[in-house]
Design a protein around this motif. Structure first.
Motif, PDB file in Angstrom:
ATOM      1  N   LEU A   1      12.470  15.838  -2.188  1.00 41.82           N
ATOM      2  CA  LEU A   1      11.015  15.698  -2.285  1.00 41.82           C
ATOM      3  C   LEU A   1      10.439  15.400  -0.901  1.00 41.82           C
ATOM      4  N   LEU A   2       9.127  15.540  -0.793  1.00 40.86           N
ATOM      5  CA  LEU A   2       8.480  15.486   0.512  1.00 40.86           C
ATOM      6  C   LEU A   2       8.784  14.212   1.303  1.00 40.86           C
ATOM      7  N   TYR A   3       8.547  13.049   0.671  1.00 34.11           N
ATOM      8  CA  TYR A   3       8.693  11.803   1.423  1.00 34.11           C
ATOM      9  C   TYR A   3      10.139  11.614   1.859  1.00 34.11           C
ATOM     10  N   TYR A   4      11.055  12.013   0.972  1.00 33.09           N
ATOM     11  CA  TYR A   4      12.472  11.928   1.299  1.00 33.09           C
ATOM     12  C   TYR A   4      12.781  12.794   2.514  1.00 33.09           C
ATOM     13  N   MET A   5      12.296  14.036   2.466  1.00 31.20           N
ATOM     14  CA  MET A   5      12.647  14.976   3.526  1.00 31.20           C
ATOM     15  C   MET A   5      12.001  14.606   4.858  1.00 31.20           C
TER      16      MET A   5
ATOM     17  N   ALA B   1       0.791  -1.229   0.000  1.00 33.06           N
ATOM     18  CA  ALA B   1       0.000   0.000   0.000  1.00 33.06           C
ATOM     19  C   ALA B   1       0.826   1.283   0.000  1.00 33.06           C
ATOM     20  N   TYR B   2       2.047   1.238   0.541  1.00 35.54           N
ATOM     21  CA  TYR B   2       2.782   2.487   0.718  1.00 35.54           C
ATOM     22  C   TYR B   2       3.881   2.699  -0.322  1.00 35.54           C
ATOM     23  N   VAL B   3       3.801   1.977  -1.440  1.00 35.38           N
ATOM     24  CA  VAL B   3       4.895   2.065  -2.423  1.00 35.38           C
ATOM     25  C   VAL B   3       5.058   3.470  -2.984  1.00 35.38           C
ATOM     26  N   PHE B   4       3.999   4.307  -2.878  1.00 34.39           N
ATOM     27  CA  PHE B   4       4.138   5.669  -3.395  1.00 34.39           C
ATOM     28  C   PHE B   4       5.139   6.476  -2.572  1.00 34.39           C
ATOM     29  N   ALA B   5       5.393   6.033  -1.341  1.00 35.52           N
ATOM     30  CA  ALA B   5       6.294   6.798  -0.469  1.00 35.52           C
ATOM     31  C   ALA B   5       7.536   6.027  -0.055  1.00 35.52           C
ATOM     32  N   THR B   6       7.398   4.720   0.133  1.00 37.08           N
ATOM     33  CA  THR B   6       8.472   3.961   0.775  1.00 37.08           C
ATOM     34  C   THR B   6       9.839   4.086   0.109  1.00 37.08           C
ATOM     35  N   PRO B   7       9.961   3.938  -1.234  1.00 39.82           N
ATOM     36  CA  PRO B   7      11.315   3.963  -1.793  1.00 39.82           C
ATOM     37  C   PRO B   7      12.088   5.222  -1.421  1.00 39.82           C
ATOM     38  N   SER B   8      11.466   6.413  -1.550  1.00 42.65           N
ATOM     39  CA  SER B   8      12.227   7.609  -1.208  1.00 42.65           C
ATOM     40  C   SER B   8      12.369   7.758   0.305  1.00 42.65           C
ATOM     41  N   PHE B   9      11.407   7.234   1.037  1.00 36.68           N
ATOM     42  CA  PHE B   9      11.478   7.268   2.501  1.00 36.68           C
ATOM     43  C   PHE B   9      12.695   6.467   2.989  1.00 36.68           C
ATOM     44  N   GLY B  10      12.809   5.230   2.493  1.00 38.67           N
ATOM     45  CA  GLY B  10      13.934   4.386   2.887  1.00 38.67           C
ATOM     46  C   GLY B  10      15.258   4.946   2.404  1.00 38.67           C
ATOM     47  N   GLN B  11      15.216   5.492   1.184  1.00 40.27           N
ATOM     48  CA  GLN B  11      16.427   6.070   0.599  1.00 40.27           C
ATOM     49  C   GLN B  11      17.000   7.160   1.507  1.00 40.27           C
ATOM     50  N   ALA B  12      16.119   8.015   2.030  1.00 36.28           N
ATOM     51  CA  ALA B  12      16.570   9.127   2.865  1.00 36.28           C
ATOM     52  C   ALA B  12      17.244   8.610   4.124  1.00 36.28           C
ATOM     53  N   ILE B  13      16.625   7.605   4.747  1.00 32.38           N
ATOM     54  CA  ILE B  13      17.193   7.097   5.994  1.00 32.38           C
ATOM     55  C   ILE B  13      18.540   6.443   5.717  1.00 32.38           C
ATOM     56  N   GLU B  14      18.623   5.675   4.623  1.00 34.33           N
ATOM     57  CA  GLU B  14      19.897   5.033   4.290  1.00 34.33           C
ATOM     58  C   GLU B  14      20.965   6.083   3.991  1.00 34.33           C
ATOM     59  N   ASP B  15      20.570   7.132   3.273  1.00 34.46           N
ATOM     60  CA  ASP B  15      21.518   8.199   2.938  1.00 34.46           C
ATOM     61  C   ASP B  15      22.085   8.828   4.194  1.00 34.46           C
TER      62      ASP B  15
END
Lengths: 357, 413
Positions: free
Chosen positions: B309-313, B39-53
């Protein structure tokens, strides 16, 4: 060698009606039962709480649905909703002071009454039409849970379950919760194994094969269809309550969403329609395979760098999972239980396999 | 003979010593179990990316006082039972804090985390009453709750209309818990301030909103507040155009990103407003540094376009806050860092603005929200322009509702 049939003679009708006429089968069941009983002492909390316990509960749910789908041939796409009714009513009953045992039964009874209400559609429609009308149960229940605060508890609520107590003993440990779920699972399993040998089971199977022909034989198909809905909904309701009390410790609408309905349906189909063993295999496969595959792929990705993004990496288990379901059903359309049956039949005459042809 | 054995052993011994020298201090483990597949694929990739970064960045700078951070990743597919499995597994592997980014999983794990005393982060998501640290000691929203956002939106409306008593406010929302959540705040404020409020639920999955918007047109609202996300905003704006409602009357909850406006058209969406909890864009120094140290050297954890972008930030800001909490915990209570020390570290955050990425928050054992300040931003065709300073409105009312709900949770609901 295995499944020895030598010296098994039937000298009375009772003997022929035995559940396990072959001793090897019987001892296998006893062995599995022993393992299941001793498992909590041999496993770590991780495997007990997040593998074995959900497997036992979901197997019970699959068994209950199997009574309706496998035995009576009535398809049901909203089974998680039936479980939700049971769970919510027993939690509310317990909050009002009803003892746990009675709250469970009350939950089952509520699920039964509502389940039969929807079962009436089965008297008019069949097959795909029935599937769609049972889907309505799911949506109606979902709507009620999120829109009626008196039942769902309000938009953000997580209704915590009170501590279950059996005959005055409070169940607070992981092992206690496992035994509670296991006990209910054993009861349903024993019922399911034996119902085939009763008049009720034979009537249900007659209705499944052809309800018109069953009527000609004097089996009131309307009556037996409602019975199937009632019993199955009762079991489903209690199982839903057990799921809430032992596994989640709370009830929320998401725990009984349409996804869960589809998963339980998949457990029954992949396991094998009308098979008790299949319900366990199906639940094990549908529930646990994603966990194992996910951990396997993650572990491999850590050991060898695949060089793909985490998003793609997370989809690999899904691809494997889907592939496995297709392979199993291609290999044996009658489900995992049939695969076991094939193996058993092979060993039944082994090493004299040529004698089967 | 012995000498030969010793010689073969030497490299191994050396390796062990070398290994010890590199990993001087034991790592701090953070459980990142997200929904990459459902359900959350619209946000998860950039969300996880930010934390990993950010974790990579911190480790490159020498970790927290020499302790590297280790992420324990896993996908839970938005399914509660898989979330519980992932949580139990990562907890056993030594994770002291978690982020789940999924309502069903958070709800299922929350009682367990409280029982095990494991820190659960839920910035900008999760249950709003977790702001009450006395009832939820291990749950950390550390950001404005949806209730605070709702109150701040109403304050913005009150300031921009002539007379709030005559104002008409339409609230359109996805008809499930996420959308229904702020209703009590809007109702209470409508009684207090006297504006006319009307609710317009959108039934799931929200792809058909035509009936809703023709009703909104008849209501003739001064502003339309919307609680939905991602592509559903496009559908809403298309319907607004069809019903001749100017797009600048649209105020969205935080979940509307630059990417979400793409298919409607950046130029056409001019005037859309949103409530903001974190700063987006790549202008801030820390984001510039991330781009320079990670993305310019090809070590980024995902596509460069996602940065800012929002989810990343949102995720980035959360991780900056967590790392600061870890640092404070280590500094005050010493290694090894445990969940309890991290909790106390987070609770000693004072006026922390995540290097300028959000409004300053002050967390105390009683208040895990930290101020609830947001601002309204308007889309000018190429970026989001803040319309106000960070501020929090009607905090008393918001806290009254928070207390009401947390008391209910305490009593078992």
């Amino acid at each position: 060698m295995f499944y020895r049939q030598a010296a098994i003679r039937h000298t009375s009708y009772d003997q022929t009606k035995k559940l396990y006429p072959i001793p090897f089968d019987k001892w296998l069941v006893v062995a599995v039962l022993l393992v299941a009983l001793l498992a909590p002492f041999m496993m770590s909390g991780l495997y007990l709480n997040s593998y074995l316990l959900p497997w036992v509960i979901w197997s019970t749910a699959a068994l209950s649905l199997n009574l309706l789908m496998g035995y009576a041939g009535q398809i049901h796409l909203g089974y998680a909703a039936v479980m939700a009714i049971g769970a919510y009513s027993s939690v509310h009953a317990m909050r009002l002071g009803v003892p746990f045992e009675f709250a469970l039964i009350l939950g089952g009874a509520t699920a039964m009454i509502i389940g039969v209400g929807f079962g009436f559609t089965a008297l008019r429609v069949k097959g795909l039409y029935l599937a769609i009308s049972t889907l309505a149960v799911q949506y109606l229940v979902d709507w009620v849970l999120t829109h009626v605060p008196a039942i769902g508890g309000g938009t953000q609520a997580t209704l915590q379950t009170p501590t279950p107590a059996l005959l005055g003993f409070e169940i607070t440990t992981d092992i206690g919760r496992y035994y509670l779920a296991f006990g209910w699972c054993a009861l349903v399993t024993i019922f399911m194994l034996n119902v085939k040998r009763t008049g009720l089971g034979r009537a249900l199977i007659a209705v499944r094969e052809k309800d018109y022909a069953a009527s000609v034989l004097g089996v009131n198909s309307y009556y037996y269809k409602l019975i199937a809905f009632a019993v199955s909904s009762f079991f489903g309701g209690v199982t839903g309550a057990i799921l809430a009390f032992t596994f989640f410790g709370a009830v929320t609408p998401e725990q009984y969403s349409i996804d869960i309905s589809i998963q339980i349906l998949a457990m029954v189909v992949v396991g094998g329609l009308g098979s008790v063993l299949g319900s366990f295999f199906g639940a094990g496969f549908i529930l646990l395979a994603p966990l194992f595959l996910n951990n396997m792929v993650t572990g491999m990705a850590e050991a060898y760098d695949f060089g793909v993004s985490r998003s793609i990496l997370s989809h690999i288990p899904l691809i494997l999972y889907g592939g496995l379901i297709m392979l199993f059903l291609l290999f044996e359309p009658l489900g995992l239980a049939k695969i076991y049956d094939n193996i058993r039949k092979y060993f039944l005459v082994w090493p004299f396999g040529f004698s089967r042809r | 003979m012995f000498k030969k054995q010793l010689l073969t052993l030497m490299p191994a011994v050396l390796l062990i010593f070398a290994g010890n020298a590199i990993a001087a201090k034991e790592p701090i483990k953070f459980g990142l179990t997200l929904d990459y597949t459902k359900a959350y694929v619209f946000a998860t990739p950039s969300f996880g990316q930010a934390i990993e970064d950010y974790v990579k960045y911190v480790n490159m700078k020498g970790g927290i006082d020499g302790h590297p951070i280790e992420l324990l990743n896993s996908d839970h597919g938005n399914e509660p039972q898989r979330g519980i499995e992932a949580y139990e597994r990562k907890k056993r592997e030594g994770a002291i804090a978690f982020e789940h980014l999924s309502t069903p999983v958070s709800k299922a794990v929350l009682p367990k985390a409280m029982n095990d005393k494991v820190v659960m982060m839920q910035m900008l998501t999760g249950r709003a009453d977790a702001a009450d640290g006395e009832v939820f000691p291990y749950i950390f929203p550390v950001s404005p709750t949806y209730w605070a956002m709702a109150a701040n939106i109403i304050q913005y409306i009150a300031e921009s209309v002539d007379d709030i008593k005559k104002a008409k406010v339409a609230f359109t929302y996805l008809d499930y818990p996420f959308g229904q959540e702020p209703i009590p705040i809007y109702k209470a404020l409508s009684e207090e301030l006297g504006f006319e409020l009307k609710l317009f639920p959108i039934s799931l999955p929200g792809t058909d909103q035509s009936g809703v918007w023709s009703n909104i047109r008849r209501f003739k609202p001064d502003y339309v507040i919307s609680w939905s996300f991602a592509q559903l905003h496009n559908i809403a704006m298309t319907e607004m155009k069809r019903n001749r409602i100017p797009v600048d009357k649209y105020i969205s909850v935080i979940w509307i990103s630059k990417n979400d406006l793409k298919s409607y058209g950046f130029e056409k969406a001019k005037g859309v407003k949103r409530v903001e909890g974190v700063v987006t864009g790549t202008d801030s120094p820390i984001v510039q540094d991330i781009l320079k140290t990670l993305y310019d050297t090809g070590q980024g954890s995902g596509p460069r376009e996602n940065v800012g972008l929002l989810y990343y930030m949102a995720a980035f800001t959360e991780m900056v806050t967590v790392v600061e909490g870890m640092r404070l915990g280590l500094e005050k209570y010493g290694a090894p860092l445990t969940s309890e020390k991290l909790k106390m570290g987070l609770e000693s955050l004072k006026g922390f603005d995540a290097k300028g990425l959000m409004a300053p928050i002050t967390i105390t054992p009683a208040d895990h929200q930290g101020g609830g300040q947001t601002r309204i931003a308007e889309w000018d065709g190429s970026e989001w322009v803040p319309q106000s300073d960070w501020n929090a409105a009607y905090s008393d009312l918001v806290w009254r509702v928070i207390k009401e709900h947390s008391t209910k949770y305490k009593s078992g609901q």
